[in-house]
Design a protein around this motif. Structure first.
Motif, PDB file in Angstrom:
ATOM      1  N   VAL A   1       0.845  -1.196   0.000  1.00 49.73           N
ATOM      2  CA  VAL A   1       0.000   0.000   0.000  1.00 49.73           C
ATOM      3  C   VAL A   1       0.885   1.252   0.000  1.00 49.73           C
ATOM      4  CG1 VAL A   1      -1.665   1.352   1.350  1.00 49.73           C
ATOM      5  CG2 VAL A   1      -1.994  -1.132   1.063  1.00 49.73           C
ATOM      6  N   ALA A   2       1.931   1.242   0.817  1.00 47.40           N
ATOM      7  CA  ALA A   2       2.850   2.387   0.850  1.00 47.40           C
ATOM      8  C   ALA A   2       3.539   2.563  -0.501  1.00 47.40           C
ATOM      9  CB  ALA A   2       3.878   2.204   1.966  1.00 47.40           C
ATOM     10  N   ALA A   3       3.971   1.462  -1.103  1.00 45.00           N
ATOM     11  CA  ALA A   3       4.624   1.532  -2.415  1.00 45.00           C
ATOM     12  C   ALA A   3       3.653   2.079  -3.462  1.00 45.00           C
ATOM     13  CB  ALA A   3       5.137   0.150  -2.818  1.00 45.00           C
ATOM     14  N   ALA A   4       2.418   1.607  -3.440  1.00 42.92           N
ATOM     15  CA  ALA A   4       1.407   2.093  -4.391  1.00 42.92           C
ATOM     16  C   ALA A   4       1.174   3.594  -4.199  1.00 42.92           C
ATOM     17  CB  ALA A   4       0.108   1.315  -4.232  1.00 42.92           C
ATOM     18  N   ALA A   5       1.162   4.050  -2.955  1.00 44.11           N
ATOM     19  CA  ALA A   5       0.966   5.480  -2.684  1.00 44.11           C
ATOM     20  C   ALA A   5       2.119   6.309  -3.249  1.00 44.11           C
ATOM     21  CB  ALA A   5       0.819   5.722  -1.183  1.00 44.11           C
ATOM     22  N   LEU A   6       3.337   5.781  -3.184  1.00 42.44           N
ATOM     23  CA  LEU A   6       4.486   6.497  -3.744  1.00 42.44           C
ATOM     24  C   LEU A   6       4.379   6.605  -5.258  1.00 42.44           C
ATOM     25  CD1 LEU A   6       7.302   4.955  -1.546  1.00 42.44           C
ATOM     26  CD2 LEU A   6       6.532   7.346  -1.529  1.00 42.44           C
ATOM     27  N   VAL A   7       3.923   5.532  -5.900  1.00 44.08           N
ATOM     28  CA  VAL A   7       3.737   5.573  -7.349  1.00 44.08           C
ATOM     29  C   VAL A   7       2.618   6.551  -7.695  1.00 44.08           C
ATOM     30  CG1 VAL A   7       3.165   4.221  -9.407  1.00 44.08           C
ATOM     31  CG2 VAL A   7       4.589   3.200  -7.608  1.00 44.08           C
TER      32      VAL A   7
ATOM     33  N   SER B   1       6.358   4.165 -15.500  1.00 41.56           N
ATOM     34  CA  SER B   1       4.899   4.155 -15.593  1.00 41.56           C
ATOM     35  C   SER B   1       4.324   2.753 -15.484  1.00 41.56           C
ATOM     36  CB  SER B   1       4.441   4.828 -16.889  1.00 41.56           C
ATOM     37  OG  SER B   1       4.924   4.117 -18.004  1.00 41.56           O
ATOM     38  N   GLU B   2       5.108   1.720 -15.741  1.00 39.42           N
ATOM     39  CA  GLU B   2       4.605   0.348 -15.593  1.00 39.42           C
ATOM     40  C   GLU B   2       4.260   0.013 -14.144  1.00 39.42           C
ATOM     41  OE1 GLU B   2       8.409  -2.589 -14.897  1.00 39.42           O
ATOM     42  OE2 GLU B   2       7.721  -2.294 -16.946  1.00 39.42           O
ATOM     43  N   LEU B   3       4.796   0.759 -13.203  1.00 35.85           N
ATOM     44  CA  LEU B   3       4.479   0.522 -11.791  1.00 35.85           C
ATOM     45  C   LEU B   3       3.041   0.910 -11.460  1.00 35.85           C
ATOM     46  CD1 LEU B   3       7.736   1.645  -9.954  1.00 35.85           C
ATOM     47  CD2 LEU B   3       7.020  -0.655 -10.602  1.00 35.85           C
ATOM     48  N   ARG B   4       2.428   1.738 -12.288  1.00 34.85           N
ATOM     49  CA  ARG B   4       1.046   2.148 -12.032  1.00 34.85           C
ATOM     50  C   ARG B   4       0.107   0.944 -12.056  1.00 34.85           C
ATOM     51  NH1 ARG B   4       1.233   7.403 -16.069  1.00 34.85           N
ATOM     52  NH2 ARG B   4       2.635   8.641 -14.768  1.00 34.85           N
ATOM     53  N   GLU B   5       0.210   0.120 -13.078  1.00 36.69           N
ATOM     54  CA  GLU B   5      -0.645  -1.068 -13.178  1.00 36.69           C
ATOM     55  C   GLU B   5      -0.312  -2.069 -12.074  1.00 36.69           C
ATOM     56  OE1 GLU B   5      -3.574  -3.603 -14.007  1.00 36.69           O
ATOM     57  OE2 GLU B   5      -3.388  -1.595 -14.827  1.00 36.69           O
ATOM     58  N   LEU B   6       0.962  -2.199 -11.738  1.00 31.56           N
ATOM     59  CA  LEU B   6       1.334  -3.080 -10.626  1.00 31.56           C
ATOM     60  C   LEU B   6       0.713  -2.585  -9.318  1.00 31.56           C
ATOM     61  CD1 LEU B   6       5.119  -3.790 -11.363  1.00 31.56           C
ATOM     62  CD2 LEU B   6       3.140  -5.243 -11.876  1.00 31.56           C
ATOM     63  N   GLY B   7       0.682  -1.278  -9.145  1.00 29.18           N
ATOM     64  CA  GLY B   7       0.057  -0.703  -7.951  1.00 29.18           C
ATOM     65  C   GLY B   7      -1.428  -1.014  -7.890  1.00 29.18           C
ATOM     66  N   VAL B   8      -2.112  -0.916  -9.019  1.00 32.01           N
ATOM     67  CA  VAL B   8      -3.538  -1.252  -9.080  1.00 32.01           C
ATOM     68  C   VAL B   8      -3.738  -2.711  -8.684  1.00 32.01           C
ATOM     69  CG1 VAL B   8      -5.489  -1.607 -10.666  1.00 32.01           C
ATOM     70  CG2 VAL B   8      -4.151   0.509 -10.779  1.00 32.01           C
ATOM     71  N   GLN B   9      -2.945  -3.591  -9.269  1.00 31.06           N
ATOM     72  CA  GLN B   9      -3.065  -5.026  -8.973  1.00 31.06           C
ATOM     73  C   GLN B   9      -2.776  -5.324  -7.505  1.00 31.06           C
ATOM     74  OE1 GLN B   9      -0.850  -7.480 -11.783  1.00 31.06           O
ATOM     75  NE2 GLN B   9      -1.241  -5.958 -13.375  1.00 31.06           N
ATOM     76  N   ALA B  10      -1.779  -4.647  -6.950  1.00 31.65           N
ATOM     77  CA  ALA B  10      -1.430  -4.864  -5.546  1.00 31.65           C
ATOM     78  C   ALA B  10      -2.562  -4.411  -4.618  1.00 31.65           C
ATOM     79  CB  ALA B  10      -0.129  -4.139  -5.205  1.00 31.65           C
TER      80      ALA B  10
END
Length: 146
Positions: A56-62, A87-96
């Motif tokens: 969740v913290a990583a997703a918030a940073l992205v 920008s590929e981390l955005r979709e990973l954040g959604v999935q996480a």
């Protein structure tokens, strides 16, 4: 759970994650964020709250680097801003984030036992909206529900 509020950095585990990012060389920070997201994507086993909190913290940073994303201003977030993230981390954040709110998830269970569950979920929706809007070119997708 050493937690004092519903935000992505309002707990001991996320604060420790922030400290780890600050201590890492700049060139390794994106990899740490990516690893926190990837660790939980696709996990069907019981999801431990500590790794969920880090995701969740990583997703918030992205999300903070996305248009419409909320800046990380808490004293418990990283002192050093992460480098410009892929920008590929955005979709990973959604999935996480979707995995965090999918059974079996200890973090979801712990929040479900409190009167702050709705506020916690709202904070996830805000992060996820910034991520999904940025990764899909303007259309947000809803947060999964347990």
């Amino acid at each position: 759970m050493g937690t004092w509020d519903v935000g992505p950095f309002d707990n001991d585990t996320a604060a420790d994650f922030s400290g780890d990012l600050d201590e890492a060389p700049e060139g390794e920070r994106e990899g740490i964020i990516r690893d926190a997201l990837l660790r939980i994507i696709g996990t069907r086993d019981y999801l431990n709250q500590d790794i969920a909190v880090e995701a969740v913290a990583a997703a918030a940073l992205v999300a903070a680097q996305c248009p419409g994303g909320e800046s990380i201003t808490t004293a418990y977030g990283p002192d050093l801003p992460p480098p410009q993230l892929s920008s590929e981390l955005r979709e990973l954040g959604v999935q996480a984030l979707d995995r965090v709110v999918t059974d079996p998830s200890e973090l979801m269970e712990l929040w479900g036992d409190t009167d702050k569950d709705g506020s916690w979920r709202a904070s996830l929706v805000q992060i996820r909206t910034a991520l999904s809007t940025a990764s899909s070119g303007g259309t947000a997708t809803p947060l999964a529900q347990g």
